[in-house]
Design a protein around this motif. Structure first.
Motif, PDB file in Angstrom:
ATOM      1  N   ARG A 173       1.277  -1.169   0.124  1.00 19.38           N
ATOM      2  CA  ARG A 173       0.017  -0.117  -0.325  1.00 19.38           C
ATOM      3  C   ARG A 173       1.102   1.386  -0.317  1.00 19.38           C
ATOM      4  NH1 ARG A 173      -3.021   0.039   5.362  1.00 19.38           N
ATOM      5  NH2 ARG A 173      -1.820  -1.971   5.374  1.00 19.38           N
ATOM      6  N   GLN A 174       1.874   0.941   0.833  1.00 20.80           N
ATOM      7  CA  GLN A 174       2.633   2.527   0.937  1.00 20.80           C
ATOM      8  C   GLN A 174       3.499   2.614  -0.728  1.00 20.80           C
ATOM      9  OE1 GLN A 174       3.617   4.264   4.030  1.00 20.80           O
ATOM     10  NE2 GLN A 174       4.131   5.768   2.667  1.00 20.80           N
ATOM     11  N   GLN A 175       3.698   1.692  -1.438  1.00 17.93           N
ATOM     12  CA  GLN A 175       4.581   1.800  -2.225  1.00 17.93           C
ATOM     13  C   GLN A 175       3.905   1.946  -3.432  1.00 17.93           C
ATOM     14  OE1 GLN A 175       6.282  -2.338  -2.894  1.00 17.93           O
ATOM     15  NE2 GLN A 175       8.041  -1.634  -1.785  1.00 17.93           N
TER      16      GLN A 175
ATOM     17  N   GLY B   1       0.774   3.798  -3.163  1.00 17.37           N
ATOM     18  CA  GLY B   1       0.269   4.803  -2.874  1.00 17.37           C
ATOM     19  C   GLY B   1       1.168   6.050  -3.207  1.00 17.37           C
ATOM     20  N   ASP B   2       2.741   6.078  -3.174  1.00 19.22           N
ATOM     21  CA  ASP B   2       3.794   6.423  -3.587  1.00 19.22           C
ATOM     22  C   ASP B   2       4.273   6.537  -4.826  1.00 19.22           C
ATOM     23  OD1 ASP B   2       4.648   7.512  -0.675  1.00 19.22           O
ATOM     24  OD2 ASP B   2       6.231   5.350  -0.838  1.00 19.22           O
ATOM     25  N   ALA B   3       3.768   5.285  -5.547  1.00 27.23           N
ATOM     26  CA  ALA B   3       3.950   5.964  -7.036  1.00 27.23           C
ATOM     27  C   ALA B   3       2.949   6.735  -7.391  1.00 27.23           C
ATOM     28  CB  ALA B   3       3.549   4.333  -7.613  1.00 27.23           C
ATOM     29  N   LEU B   4       1.380   6.206  -7.055  1.00 27.96           N
ATOM     30  CA  LEU B   4       0.397   6.837  -7.418  1.00 27.96           C
ATOM     31  C   LEU B   4       0.601   8.688  -7.314  1.00 27.96           C
ATOM     32  CD1 LEU B   4      -2.689   4.981  -6.618  1.00 27.96           C
ATOM     33  CD2 LEU B   4      -1.843   5.176  -8.587  1.00 27.96           C
ATOM     34  N   LEU B   5       0.840   9.230  -6.243  1.00 25.85           N
ATOM     35  CA  LEU B   5       1.460  10.752  -5.846  1.00 25.85           C
ATOM     36  C   LEU B   5       2.570  11.282  -6.963  1.00 25.85           C
ATOM     37  CD1 LEU B   5       0.893  10.639  -1.577  1.00 25.85           C
ATOM     38  CD2 LEU B   5      -0.455  12.134  -3.816  1.00 25.85           C
ATOM     39  N   ASP B   6       3.332   9.689  -6.992  1.00 29.55           N
ATOM     40  CA  ASP B   6       4.785  10.753  -7.528  1.00 29.55           C
ATOM     41  C   ASP B   6       4.032  10.447  -8.817  1.00 29.55           C
ATOM     42  OD1 ASP B   6       5.887  10.808  -5.839  1.00 29.55           O
ATOM     43  OD2 ASP B   6       7.179   8.798  -5.997  1.00 29.55           O
ATOM     44  N   GLY B   7       3.198   9.953  -9.565  1.00 26.88           N
ATOM     45  CA  GLY B   7       2.295  10.119 -11.293  1.00 26.88           C
ATOM     46  C   GLY B   7       1.553  11.390 -11.714  1.00 26.88           C
ATOM     47  N   THR B   8       0.677  10.401 -11.782  1.00 28.86           N
ATOM     48  CA  THR B   8      -0.343  11.575 -12.526  1.00 28.86           C
ATOM     49  C   THR B   8      -1.507  11.820 -11.474  1.00 28.86           C
ATOM     50  OG1 THR B   8      -1.443  10.061 -14.180  1.00 28.86           O
ATOM     51  CG2 THR B   8       0.443  11.511 -14.675  1.00 28.86           C
ATOM     52  N   GLN B   9      -2.122  10.424 -10.527  1.00 29.29           N
ATOM     53  CA  GLN B   9      -3.163  10.781 -10.003  1.00 29.29           C
ATOM     54  C   GLN B   9      -2.877  11.721  -8.205  1.00 29.29           C
ATOM     55  OE1 GLN B   9      -5.841  10.871  -9.001  1.00 29.29           O
ATOM     56  NE2 GLN B   9      -6.166   8.867  -9.944  1.00 29.29           N
ATOM     57  N   THR B  10      -3.685  12.544  -8.301  1.00 31.52           N
ATOM     58  CA  THR B  10      -3.847  13.543  -7.351  1.00 31.52           C
ATOM     59  C   THR B  10      -5.273  13.858  -6.362  1.00 31.52           C
ATOM     60  OG1 THR B  10      -4.753  15.455  -8.663  1.00 31.52           O
ATOM     61  CG2 THR B  10      -2.231  15.682  -8.824  1.00 31.52           C
ATOM     62  N   ASP B  11      -5.942  13.111  -7.089  1.00 30.45           N
ATOM     63  CA  ASP B  11      -7.215  12.971  -6.501  1.00 30.45           C
ATOM     64  C   ASP B  11      -6.755  11.876  -4.628  1.00 30.45           C
ATOM     65  OD1 ASP B  11      -9.618  12.583  -5.245  1.00 30.45           O
ATOM     66  OD2 ASP B  11     -10.877  11.628  -7.185  1.00 30.45           O
ATOM     67  N   PRO B  12      -7.088  11.895  -4.119  1.00 29.42           N
ATOM     68  CA  PRO B  12      -7.212  11.427  -2.533  1.00 29.42           C
ATOM     69  C   PRO B  12      -7.625   9.886  -2.565  1.00 29.42           C
ATOM     70  CG  PRO B  12      -7.632  13.253  -1.682  1.00 29.42           C
ATOM     71  CD  PRO B  12      -7.499  13.800  -3.851  1.00 29.42           C
TER      72      PRO B  12
ATOM     73  N   ILE C 215      -6.740   7.204  -5.081  1.00 31.40           N
ATOM     74  CA  ILE C 215      -5.920   6.732  -5.064  1.00 31.40           C
ATOM     75  C   ILE C 215      -6.511   5.803  -3.394  1.00 31.40           C
ATOM     76  CG2 ILE C 215      -4.345   6.906  -3.108  1.00 31.40           C
ATOM     77  CD1 ILE C 215      -3.030   9.722  -4.948  1.00 31.40           C
ATOM     78  N   LEU C 216      -7.414   6.063  -2.697  1.00 32.96           N
ATOM     79  CA  LEU C 216      -7.775   5.305  -1.488  1.00 32.96           C
ATOM     80  C   LEU C 216      -8.615   4.104  -1.901  1.00 32.96           C
ATOM     81  CD1 LEU C 216      -8.108   7.717   1.759  1.00 32.96           C
ATOM     82  CD2 LEU C 216      -5.700   5.962   0.980  1.00 32.96           C
ATOM     83  N   ALA C 217      -9.264   3.938  -3.491  1.00 33.87           N
ATOM     84  CA  ALA C 217     -10.032   3.515  -3.675  1.00 33.87           C
ATOM     85  C   ALA C 217      -9.325   2.585  -4.996  1.00 33.87           C
ATOM     86  CB  ALA C 217     -11.392   4.163  -3.976  1.00 33.87           C
ATOM     87  N   ASP C 218      -7.642   3.247  -4.398  1.00 37.22           N
ATOM     88  CA  ASP C 218      -7.112   1.755  -5.387  1.00 37.22           C
ATOM     89  C   ASP C 218      -7.560   0.344  -5.593  1.00 37.22           C
ATOM     90  OD1 ASP C 218      -4.901   1.905  -7.688  1.00 37.22           O
ATOM     91  OD2 ASP C 218      -4.520   0.728  -6.460  1.00 37.22           O
ATOM     92  N   GLN C 219      -7.741  -0.047  -6.287  1.00 39.05           N
ATOM     93  CA  GLN C 219      -7.443  -2.134  -6.512  1.00 39.05           C
ATOM     94  C   GLN C 219      -6.404  -2.835  -7.002  1.00 39.05           C
ATOM     95  OE1 GLN C 219     -11.640  -2.653  -5.734  1.00 39.05           O
ATOM     96  NE2 GLN C 219     -11.204  -3.290  -3.117  1.00 39.05           N
ATOM     97  N   SER C 220      -5.298  -1.888  -8.047  1.00 40.56           N
ATOM     98  CA  SER C 220      -5.258  -2.392  -9.088  1.00 40.56           C
ATOM     99  C   SER C 220      -4.140  -3.943  -8.301  1.00 40.56           C
ATOM    100  CB  SER C 220      -3.981  -1.211  -9.430  1.00 40.56           C
ATOM    101  OG  SER C 220      -2.869  -1.367  -8.454  1.00 40.56           O
ATOM    102  N   ASN C 221      -3.709  -3.210  -7.456  1.00 44.17           N
ATOM    103  CA  ASN C 221      -3.098  -5.256  -6.641  1.00 44.17           C
ATOM    104  C   ASN C 221      -4.678  -5.992  -6.439  1.00 44.17           C
ATOM    105  OD1 ASN C 221      -1.537  -6.602  -5.398  1.00 44.17           O
ATOM    106  ND2 ASN C 221       0.127  -5.804  -5.109  1.00 44.17           N
ATOM    107  N   ARG C 222      -4.855  -6.805  -6.632  1.00 39.82           N
ATOM    108  CA  ARG C 222      -5.587  -7.655  -5.741  1.00 39.82           C
ATOM    109  C   ARG C 222      -5.163  -8.193  -4.735  1.00 39.82           C
ATOM    110  NH1 ARG C 222     -10.874  -5.720  -6.610  1.00 39.82           N
ATOM    111  NH2 ARG C 222     -11.105  -8.165  -5.332  1.00 39.82           N
TER     112      ARG C 222
END
Length: 338
Positions: free
Chosen positions: A261-263, A265-276, A279-286
């Motif tokens: 989750r830390q990794q 979240g950090d990747a999303l914040l470093d990319g183009t995703q700025t909507d928190p 980010i907190l709804a992300d389930q790309s890693n099932r």
């Protein structure tokens, strides 16, 4: 459904109301659970007695709240107190959480997934507290637990979210849940941090702290060995392990879920995703998602609610969501607590 309950009166009376709110879940699920039995292994221990004595010495009102909680639950007071020390005696208590911290020009934004024991789904609540002594506040509630170790906003404009840290090194000190409950009685961020620095600490937590009218957003890690308070200067995320450089080296449990989750979240914040919220709804890693709703979650935790807290110059506005993509279940402001 997340229940809304109102609590008022003396610390003991507030505890009683909390106990009655959580009694059904406590008796039908909690006291039969492996988590409860793991913590109850510390019944009668010198550590449990020392933590109770320190709570009475430093925070007698919170001790009364715990006694009232036991009365409302109709469970032994020592057992209920020990359950509220679960993270101080057991590093794998089922308390998780993920927080996105945004230091914005209009004031800090703290967005938080509250992750806990799936057995409590449908039994949690949002409490509106009007104590006879101390400021009014609102806090997410778990059955059989005092408020303040989840997410909360006070009438004084203090906003706080709490993440579990799994420290392998604890000490005889005040239980971490007692300390965070005490922070809700403070009127300013620096006072809250001062309470942590000045107290003997048993276990540890990560906190996000902000104050109405102040631009600073603080990330605070504390455990028995130390307290680290950092002002957040850029968009950040925190899961369930220590990441501050000043706290490095202290023994801890870092679960696969917390690490991923830390990794992510950090990747999303470093990319183009700025909507928190996204980010907190992300389930790309099932296997190790940020938003957790699997019956076989690796840490036995599910997301119970999401809080989105905007701390402005003259007010704190916040929404509480039960599921991603749905309208908020509750919309509140610190002015509602006055």
């Amino acid at each position: 459904m997340l229940k809304l309950i109102e609590l008022s009166g003396s610390p003991f009376q507030i505890g009683q109301t909390l106990g009655k709110f959580g009694a059904q879940a406590a008796h039908s699920y909690l006291i039969k659970s492996p988590s409860w039995h793991s913590v109850m292994a510390w019944r009668g221990s010198a550590a449990a007695k020392a933590m109770a004595d320190l709570t009475e010495q430093h925070f007698p009102g919170i001790r009364q709240e715990l006694l009232g909680l036991a009365d409302g639950l109709q469970l032994p007071p020592d057992d209920v107190f020990l359950w509220n020390c679960r993270g101080d005696v057991w590093s794998m208590s089922p308390d998780g959480c993920t927080t996105v911290q945004l230091p914005l020009s209009g004031g800090p934004r703290i967005t938080h997934n509250e992750d806990g024991d799936p057995g409590f789904a449908g039994h949690c609540g949002l409490g509106l507290f009007a104590p006879s002594v101390g400021p009014r506040f609102a806090s997410f509630l778990y059955p059989a637990s005092i408020p303040g170790h989840t997410f909360a906003v006070t009438a004084a404009g203090l906003a706080m979210t709490v993440n579990n840290l799994r420290s392998r090194q604890v000490a005889i000190g005040l239980p971490r849940m007692v300390l965070t409950r005490a922070l809700l009685n403070q009127s300013a961020v620096q006072d809250a941090i001062g309470v942590l620095r000045g107290a003997p600490r048993a276990g540890g937590f990560h906190l996000s702290l902000a104050q109405r009218g102040l631009p600073e957003l603080y990330s605070v890690e504390f455990n028995a060995m130390g307290v680290s308070a950092q002002a957040i200067r850029q968009a950040s995320l925190h899961a369930n392990h220590v990441i501050h450089p000043g706290m490095a080296g202290f023994p801890q449990v870092v679960t696969d879920s917390s690490l991923h989750r830390q990794q992510r979240g950090d990747a999303l914040l470093d990319g183009t995703q700025t909507d928190p919220l996204a980010i907190l709804a992300d389930q790309s890693n099932r296997e190790f998602p940020i938003y957790r709703d699997a019956s076989d979650d690796s840490d036995n935790e599910n997301t119970m609610a999401t809080a989105d807290i905007h701390v402005g110059a003259d007010r704190v506005n916040w929404q509480v969501y039960e599921r991603p993509g749905r309208p908020p279940r509750y919309t509140l402001a610190d002015a509602d607590l006055a």
